[in-house]
Design an enzyme around this catalytic site. Structure first.
Site, PDB file in Angstrom:
ATOM      1  N   LYS A 154       0.847  -1.201   0.000  1.00 23.64           N
ATOM      2  CA  LYS A 154       0.000   0.000   0.000  1.00 23.64           C
ATOM      3  C   LYS A 154       0.883   1.252   0.000  1.00 23.64           C
ATOM      4  O   LYS A 154       0.622   2.213  -0.720  1.00 23.64           O
ATOM      5  CB  LYS A 154      -0.949  -0.022   1.210  1.00 23.64           C
ATOM      6  CG  LYS A 154      -2.055  -1.044   1.036  1.00 23.64           C
ATOM      7  CD  LYS A 154      -2.836  -1.325   2.298  1.00 23.64           C
ATOM      8  CE  LYS A 154      -3.767  -2.524   2.042  1.00 23.64           C
ATOM      9  NZ  LYS A 154      -4.500  -2.968   3.232  1.00 23.64           N
ATOM     10  N   GLN A 203      -4.681  -1.749   9.347  1.00 25.38           N
ATOM     11  CA  GLN A 203      -4.522  -3.062   8.717  1.00 25.38           C
ATOM     12  C   GLN A 203      -5.151  -4.128   9.616  1.00 25.38           C
ATOM     13  O   GLN A 203      -4.811  -4.242  10.790  1.00 25.38           O
ATOM     14  CB  GLN A 203      -3.027  -3.352   8.487  1.00 25.38           C
ATOM     15  CG  GLN A 203      -2.752  -4.641   7.746  1.00 25.38           C
ATOM     16  CD  GLN A 203      -3.331  -4.657   6.328  1.00 25.38           C
ATOM     17  OE1 GLN A 203      -3.220  -3.689   5.584  1.00 25.38           O
ATOM     18  NE2 GLN A 203      -3.966  -5.750   5.949  1.00 25.38           N
ATOM     19  N   ASP A 228     -11.245   2.379   3.515  1.00 29.23           N
ATOM     20  CA  ASP A 228     -11.474   0.936   3.356  1.00 29.23           C
ATOM     21  C   ASP A 228     -12.959   0.638   3.138  1.00 29.23           C
ATOM     22  O   ASP A 228     -13.319  -0.464   2.723  1.00 29.23           O
ATOM     23  CB  ASP A 228     -11.002   0.190   4.618  1.00 29.23           C
ATOM     24  CG  ASP A 228      -9.694  -0.559   4.389  1.00 29.23           C
ATOM     25  OD1 ASP A 228      -9.358  -0.824   3.217  1.00 29.23           O
ATOM     26  OD2 ASP A 228      -9.011  -0.883   5.390  1.00 29.23           O
TER      27      ASP A 228
END
Ligand code: NAD
Length: 281
Positions: free
Chosen positions: A52, A96, A119
Site C-alpha cells: 500500500k 490493517q 477501506d
C-alpha cells in the site's frame, strides 16, 4: 478459449489515471495523504502494508506510517485514530486488519471518521452503499466492478451469483451488482444445492475462501467467472477459489490468480484516497 480478465493491466491503468489526477490536484494546492496503522508484526500484514505504501509513493500520495507494537492497548489505538480524524492534512485512515485479539475490531472500524474511511468498512459507509448514497465502498468488490466494466462486460439484467457473504467481499459485492442493475443471488455455507444455484449465473463471483473448490460443475457454459480467493497450493504456488484449468474452457471470461482481482484492491484503495481529498475541497 475465454477472455482472460487482466487485473494487472487494468489496475496499472487506474494507477496511471490517479497519478495524473494527483499531479493536477497538486498544482491546485491539494495534496493527498493516507495514514496507515499496523498493530503487531504479522508478516502477511507487513507485506500488505508495504504494498500500500509503495502504491502511494508511485501515485504521489503521501503515506504516514504508524507501526505500533503488539501490546498497544485499544485506548492507545483509538486515541491515535481520533488524532488522525482531526488532522486537516490526512485524507484517509487505514488500520490493517486483523488487529491483535485484545482489540475490538468493530470499535476500531467505528472510530474512523466516515469521510476518511477509505477501506469502506464503517457502518455508515456500508449503510450508504445499501441505500444508494455516496460513501466509500469496500475496495475488493469495487475493484471487481471496474474489472467487469473495463473488460466490456455488461452487468445490467444479468443473473449474478456470489458465493460467500462476508462483510468485506460477499455482501458489498451483492449491493454493488444490484446498483449496476444485476439480478443478484448470494449463496453461503448453508445454501442448499449450491451447484444448481451457481449454474444459473451469467456472472459468478467466488469468494468462498476454499482453494479450487469451484469446478466446471458449478459453472454455466459461457458464464463470466470472477475468482476472489487467494491461497497457496501444495507446491506453494498461488491459486484461487476456482479450479482455473477445469473452469476456463467452459466460461466466456475469467480472472486468473494471481493477476486478476488481487491487484485491483490496492488500486481502489488509492482511488478512495484521491476521492476523499477531492471531496474535502
Ligand atoms: P470469509 O471466510 O470471511 O467468507 C467466506 C464465505 O464463504 C462465508 O460467507 C461462508 O458462508 C461461505 N462459504 C464457506 N464455505 C462454503 C461452502 N462450502 N459453500 C458455500 N459457501 C461457503 O472470506 P472472505 O474474507 O470473504 O474472503 C474470501 C476469499 O477471498 C479468501 O480466499 C480471501 O483470502 C480472499 N480475499 C481476497 C481479496 C483480494 O484482494 N483479492 C480480498 C479479500 C479476500
Amino acid at each position: 478459449m475465454p477472455q482472460i480478465i487482466n487485473g494487472k493491466e487494468i489496475s496499472a491503468q487506474i494507477k496511471e489515471e490517479l497519478k495524473e489526477k494527483v499531479a493536477a490536484m497538486k498544482e491546485e494546492g491539494i495534496s493527498v495523504c493516507l495514514a496507515v496503522i499496523q498493530v503487531g508484526d504479522d508478516p502477511a500484514s507487513s507485506v500488505y502494508v508495504g504494498n500500500k505504501k509503495k502504491a502511494c509513493a508511485y501515485i504521489g500520495i503521501t503515506s504516514l506510517s504508524y507501526e505500533l507494537p503488539e501490546e498497544t492497548t485499544q485506548e492507545e489505538l483509538l486515541k491515535l485514530i481520533e488524532e488522525l480524524n482531526k488532522r486537516e492534512d490526512v485524507n484517509g485512515i487505514l488500520v490493517q486488519l486483523p488487529v491483535p485479539e485484545h482489540i475490538d475490531e468493530d470499535a476500531v472500524i467505528r472510530a474512523i471518521a466516515p469521510e476518511k474511511d477509505v477501506d469502506g468498512f464503517h457502518p455508515q459507509s456500508v449503510g450508504a452503499l445499501c441505500i444508494g448514497q455516496k460513501g466509500f465502498v469496500s475496495c475488493t468488490p469495487a475493484g471487481i466492478i471496474q474489472l467487469l466494466k473495463r473488460s466490456g462486460i455488461e452487468i445490467a439484467g444479468k443473473e449474478c451469483v456470489i458465493i460467500g457473504r462476508s462483510n468485506i467481499v460477499g455482501k458489498p459485492m451483492a449491493l454493488l451488482l444490484l446498483r449496476e442493475n444485476g439480478t443478484v443471488t448470494v449463496t453461503h455455507s448453508r445454501t442448499k444445492n449450491l451447484k444448481e444455484v451457481t449454474k444459473r449465473a451469467d456472472i459468478l463471483v467466488a469468494a468462498v475462501g476454499k482453494p479450487r473448490m469451484i469446478t466446471r460443475e458449478y459453472v454455466k457454459e459461457g458464464a463470466v467467472v470472477i475468482d476472489v480467493g487467494i491461497h497457496r497450493n501444495e507446491n506453494n504456488k498461488l491459486c484461487g477459489d476456482v479450479d482455473y484449468d477445469d473452469v476456463a474452457p467452459v466460461c466466456s471470461a475469467i480472472t486468473p490468480v494471481p493477476g486478476g482481482v488481487g491487484p485491483m484492491t490496492i488500486a481502489m484503495l488509492m482511488n478512495n484516497c484521491v476521492e476523499s481529498a477531492a471531496l474535502r475541497q
